[in-house]
Design a protein around this motif. Sequence first.
Motif, short mmCIF file in Angstrom:
data_model
loop_
_atom_site.label_atom_id
_atom_site.label_comp_id
_atom_site.label_asym_id
_atom_site.label_seq_id
_atom_site.Cartn_x
_atom_site.Cartn_y
_atom_site.Cartn_z
N ARG A 76 0.85 -1.18 0.00
CA ARG A 76 0.00 0.00 0.00
C ARG A 76 0.89 1.23 0.00
N PRO A 77 0.72 2.16 -0.96
CA PRO A 77 1.58 3.35 -1.01
C PRO A 77 1.60 4.09 0.33
N LYS A 78 2.79 4.51 0.75
CA LYS A 78 2.96 5.19 2.02
C LYS A 78 3.60 6.56 1.80
N THR A 79 3.12 7.53 2.54
CA THR A 79 3.65 8.89 2.44
C THR A 79 4.58 9.16 3.60
N PRO A 82 7.26 14.63 2.24
CA PRO A 82 6.92 15.00 0.86
C PRO A 82 7.02 13.81 -0.11
N LEU A 83 7.51 12.66 0.38
CA LEU A 83 7.76 11.51 -0.50
C LEU A 83 6.63 10.49 -0.41
N THR A 84 6.33 9.86 -1.53
CA THR A 84 5.40 8.74 -1.58
C THR A 84 6.19 7.49 -1.95
N VAL A 85 6.17 6.49 -1.07
CA VAL A 85 6.88 5.24 -1.32
C VAL A 85 5.92 4.29 -2.03
N ASP A 86 6.17 4.07 -3.30
CA ASP A 86 5.27 3.26 -4.12
C ASP A 86 6.10 2.58 -5.21
N LEU A 215 -7.11 -2.32 -6.06
CA LEU A 215 -6.44 -2.59 -4.79
C LEU A 215 -6.31 -1.33 -3.94
N HIS A 216 -6.59 -1.50 -2.66
CA HIS A 216 -6.44 -0.46 -1.64
C HIS A 216 -7.48 0.65 -1.72
#
Length: 225
Positions: A76-79, A82-86, A215-216
């Motif tokens: 699941r993308p995580k913030t 300022p960054l989004t981990v995806d 998803l999500h």
Amino acid sequence: MSTPTRARKAFTLADARREFWTYPSPWMIGATLAAAVVARIAVGDWQPTDAVVPAAMVALFPFFEWLVHVFILHWRPKTLGPLTVDPLLAREHRAHHRDPRAVALIFIPWKALLWVLPLAVAVALLAFPRLGMGLTFLVSIATFGLAYEWTHYLIHTDYKPKTRVYRAIWRNHRQHHFKNEHYWFTVTSSGTADRVLGTYPDPAKVENSPTAKNLHAEAVPGATG
């Protein structure tokens, strides 16, 4: 007078093989496998412990598949500020769920293989007590990788199962895509890891998920999919 509709030609294994080899991932993994086989034969030094590597991988690969599917592909993308981990693998897998019949989305992204394959080579060269044993690992992991790509691809084609084992594998993965994305995470086996890890329920007792293709996403209350 209307023209009779011609029956659609059945999709055969020969059709599948021709299409399979038009995509880069099988070629990249296949080339790695071929190089690993040549290197393994050249090095020699065959010992009984070499047999332990493929035997262990046969037992562990379903659990490896499960872990990758759950924790990497379904990330699941995580913030973080300022960054989004995806990661790429997660993004591509979400696209695969949105359109399971898009052939290009079935395969491991070739951009991911640019680091996955060198990582496998590094493990083979550095993580084993003998070079020969490491190369046996590389042959094994490349073989499993190619088998994974072929099985996953075939499941998403129009090829119909003709054996009991493949029918079970086919059914499990299609239930993951079209019934509920929270279960049935293995691809190349008939659910060994899912049974052990509690993600192999009775399909009749599982509700259709409204987010199997998204998803999500937040499910709409009362939606049945």
